[in-house]
Design an enzyme around this catalytic site. Sequence first.
Site, PDB file in Angstrom:
ATOM      1  N   HIS A  31       0.859  -1.177   0.000  1.00 21.71           N
ATOM      2  CA  HIS A  31       0.000   0.000   0.000  1.00 21.71           C
ATOM      3  C   HIS A  31       0.898   1.230   0.000  1.00 21.71           C
ATOM      4  O   HIS A  31       1.219   1.781   1.052  1.00 21.71           O
ATOM      5  CB  HIS A  31      -0.917  -0.007   1.230  1.00 21.71           C
ATOM      6  N   GLU A  74      -2.662  -1.679  -3.105  1.00 17.28           N
ATOM      7  CA  GLU A  74      -3.766  -0.951  -2.493  1.00 17.28           C
ATOM      8  C   GLU A  74      -3.491   0.542  -2.537  1.00 17.28           C
ATOM      9  O   GLU A  74      -2.337   0.980  -2.514  1.00 17.28           O
ATOM     10  CB  GLU A  74      -3.917  -1.359  -1.025  1.00 17.28           C
ATOM     11  N   HIS A 112      -7.045  -7.052   7.484  1.00 15.41           N
ATOM     12  CA  HIS A 112      -6.785  -6.096   8.552  1.00 15.41           C
ATOM     13  C   HIS A 112      -6.921  -6.769   9.913  1.00 15.41           C
ATOM     14  O   HIS A 112      -7.997  -7.222  10.294  1.00 15.41           O
ATOM     15  CB  HIS A 112      -7.694  -4.856   8.493  1.00 15.41           C
TER      16      HIS A 112
END
Length: 247
Positions: A43, A75, A199
């Site tokens: 990310h 991401e 997550h």
Amino acid sequence: MTLLSVNLNAVAQLRNRRDLPWPSVVGIARVVLDAGASGITVHPRPDERHIRRTDVFDLAAMLRADYPAAEFNIEGYPTPEFIDLIVQVNPQQVTLVPDSPEQATSDHGWDFHAMGTHLTSMVQALRAPGRRVSLFCDSDAGAAGATAAKATGADRIELFTGPYGACYADPDKAEYELAALAETARAAHAVGLGVNAGHDLTLANLAAFQAAVPGVEEVSIGHGLIADALLTGFPAAVRAYRALLGS
């Protein structure tokens, strides 16, 4: 079977504490892939506080050359710069998240109703042959959220499992969060969306998640797996998560 993609942001964040090239993000990527991970997630954020643009290109080159069957998942928030990065790198999957630049980490999913028009245009800009688009999704989005996500043209949602991960000391709340995740996953499958998740999934909570939320195609795990790797090493940590995932 649920595939494991290892998020390497924390490895990059540790490296960035010093002006040194180690730990190597590419080197750790090789270790986790050799241990059986199905892919790599990164990310990159605008301030490059962990993953840098150069890391993205280095990882893409390594994956193409040495691990062509592995998936690269990138991401990010769909800024023009992020879209340009995706077009240049051409990963197999792009996951859009509604993060503002100052956020420490992703902490909520998209408001598919308020952002539907914007997301539709972003999804269409990012879709390409051999590349899927996934949208970060709150656990309680339910049928209405799944229907709105599908309308954008996305291929998958990624269930935000952070609220579930935060329930490690509250079994009743964890059960509530699992029920919400399961309902949203069922709704997504019903409208033809694939389901990813990620997550704060750990060795302690992953088995219960797997049992409650069937049909998840891929989980992206970084913080928990890397914390375990500090104790056991990356290969053993990857193998432990794969065993729980049945992959």
